[in-house]
Scaffold this active site. Structure first.
Site, PDB file in Angstrom:
ATOM      1  N   GLY A 123       0.995  -1.217  -0.091  1.00  0.00           N
ATOM      2  CA  GLY A 123      -0.104   0.084   0.090  1.00  0.00           C
ATOM      3  C   GLY A 123       1.049   1.326  -0.028  1.00  0.00           C
ATOM      4  N   ASN A 124       0.138   2.331   0.147  1.00  0.00           N
ATOM      5  CA  ASN A 124       1.091   3.495   0.376  1.00  0.00           C
ATOM      6  C   ASN A 124       0.436   4.361   1.202  1.00  0.00           C
ATOM      7  OD1 ASN A 124      -0.798   5.392  -1.037  1.00  0.00           O
ATOM      8  ND2 ASN A 124      -0.390   4.272  -2.640  1.00  0.00           N
ATOM      9  N   ARG A 125       0.895   5.677   1.449  1.00  0.00           N
ATOM     10  CA  ARG A 125       0.397   6.625   2.620  1.00  0.00           C
ATOM     11  C   ARG A 125      -0.641   7.428   2.326  1.00  0.00           C
ATOM     12  NH1 ARG A 125       4.716   6.312   6.181  1.00  0.00           N
ATOM     13  NH2 ARG A 125       6.779   5.545   5.320  1.00  0.00           N
ATOM     14  N   SER A 126      -1.138   7.358   1.375  1.00  0.00           N
ATOM     15  CA  SER A 126      -2.383   8.119   0.822  1.00  0.00           C
ATOM     16  C   SER A 126      -3.472   8.164   1.789  1.00  0.00           C
ATOM     17  CB  SER A 126      -3.007   8.132  -0.633  1.00  0.00           C
ATOM     18  OG  SER A 126      -4.101   8.873  -0.879  1.00  0.00           O
ATOM     19  N   ALA A 175      -3.667   7.412  -5.171  1.00  0.00           N
ATOM     20  CA  ALA A 175      -2.579   7.174  -5.538  1.00  0.00           C
ATOM     21  C   ALA A 175      -2.458   5.621  -5.614  1.00  0.00           C
ATOM     22  CB  ALA A 175      -1.486   7.401  -4.155  1.00  0.00           C
TER      23      ALA A 175
END
Ligand code: PMT
Length: 416
Positions: free
Chosen positions: A208-211, A275
């Protein structure tokens, strides 16, 4: 949106009337001119002084006491209003409104005003679900009233069911939506993507990512406030969807792409603030991968484990190719974002060109006031004609407003 809007808030006699105090306070703080009209029974729950203290204006309730100039007050209030919101709306007042009864200040104003009517019913579960109340609400709906559905939960009586007044944030969202109906995006369909994606490795892990979704949710709110029908395609985030937007939840890039494609034909605008992950695991394990299993034991004893990744589709790039071929979506205004850590200008211009965007919003995600998870953003807006605007650090709501201003201007120039 709310600044200088003339809003009438009608308060009926129900236990939830105390929650309207916070609503009136928030409206006043947002710069609205709030006139409160209370029914006689509302005054059994909250004193008019409480509301006048919050609204900084007089509170109205008695239709009959007024003489002279004041006798026409209900007409003056009805004519000045841009919105009549009845919060909470009781079964009794709903019935009066449905049948044109005007025997108190609130019902008389409701009959006299041309302003949109918003009702937030709150009452005992069985009164709300009673066929008479439902029929009255349907009648009002057919005449154009907006009904904010009550929440299901524990009611003052202890019963569980529908009848709870929604939170102030939801009510404010509904009011902003109704006020924005004739806005500069009225009749437009806007798709906004928000948040990051989660690409599963096994049933418990993902890439995943930090969005946080804050930028995308701000864009969806702004488009809604300006009259658009908004489809918000959101990755997993901790935010509540803005009132009135059509929410589609997705987890992976493939799901996000499919959701976009299912709405694209009728859409006027696509704003890709999500994102999406560029890569996903080549294989999703059916069971949790154990650290000592054959799956993870790639180089025994080394403590290493490699995960094979494959490229995800680039949603915007694919859409650019489809649009070139004259496929659905060719008249779409397409806005992309670029999240960069270095060489921002160069990467932004490359993405604008490769994805054939009308606008590209670039943010430097290494800044503490910008990018992932922050409440503010510092963006550069690149236009298809080569122009570039360097925006100051602003709350994400203001960045969203600036982007929507530019989208509206592009829609005005678009040749269908
Ligand atoms: O959600 P917040 O915490 O508020 O943070 C906001 C944000 C930083 C996520 C947002 O401002 C932002 O920059 N969004 C785009 C993030 C991103 O994926 O950037 P990118 O440079 O990798 O992608 C460029 C564009 O292509 C983006 O519009 C992206 O949505 C799109 N894309 C990316 C990958 C992919 N597979 N398909 C795409 O269409």
């Amino acid at each position: 949106m709310l600044r200088n809007a003339h809003i009438l808030v009608g308060i009926c006699g129900g236990i939830a009337s105390y929650k309207a105090v916070e609503l009136v306070s928030q409206l006043q703080q947002a710069g609205a001119l709030v006139d409160v009209i209370m029914t006689e029974h509302a005054e059994d729950f909250v004193k008019p002084l409480t509301f006048s203290t919050m609204s900084h204006r007089p509170v109205y309730s008695d239709l009959w006491e007024a003489t002279g100039e004041a006798a026409e007050r209900h007409i003056a209030l009805a004519e000045a209003a841009e919105l009549l919101a009845i919060v909470p709306a009781t079964a009794n007042t709903i019935a009066k409104l449905a049948h044109g009864i005007a025997d108190n200040m609130l019902s008389a104003v409701a009959l006299a005003t041309q302003a949109p009517l918003l009702l937030a019913p709150a009452m005992y579960r069985d009164m709300y679900t009673h066929p008479a109340t439902q029929a009255n609400l349907n009648l009002l709906r057919e005449r154009g009233a907006y009904i904010v559905e009550p929440e299901v939960g524990r009611l003052a009586s202890g019963a569980i069911g529908p009848g709870r007044l929604p939170d102030t944030e939801v009510l404010l969202g509904a009011m902003r939506m109704v006020l924005g109906q004739g806005g500069d995006l009225a009749g437009r369909r806007v798709i906004v993507t928000a948040g990051g994606t989660q690409e599963p490795i096994d049933p418990v892990r993902y890439i995943g990512n930090r969005s946080s979704g804050k930028m995308g949710y701000a864009l969806a709110t702004e488009a809604r406030d300006r009259g658009a029908h908004v489809i918000l395609i959101s990755g997993p985030v901790a935010l509540s969807a803005p009132y009135g937007v059509e929410l589609r939840r997705v987890e992976t890039v493939i799901q996000m792409r499919d959701a976009i494609h299912s709405f694209i034909t009728d859409a006027d605008v696509l704003i890709m603030s999500a994102a999406p992950a560029d890569f996903r695991p080549a294989r999703v394990a059916a069971q949790k991968i154990k650290k000592d299993s054959g799956e993870a034991r790639e180089r025994e004893g080394s403590g290493e484990w490699s995960l094979k990744l494959v490229q995800n589709p680039d949603i915007l790039r694919e859409l650019a190719i489809l649009r070139e071929d004259g496929q659905p979506g060719r008249h779409l205004i397409c806005v992309g974002f670029a999240a960069e850590t270095h060489d921002l200008m160069q990467h932004a211009r490359e993405k604008l060109r490769a994805k054939q965007l009308d606008l590209l919003v670039a943010n430097d995600v290494t800044r503490s006031d910008s990018g992932f998870g922050t409440d503010t953003n510092k963006v550069l807006i690149f236009h298809a004609d080569g122009a570039m605007e360097d925006m100051p650090v602003m709350p994400k709501a203001d960045v969203a407003a600036a982007i929507i201003d530019r989208v509206v201007s592009l829609l005005g120039k678009r040749v269908n």
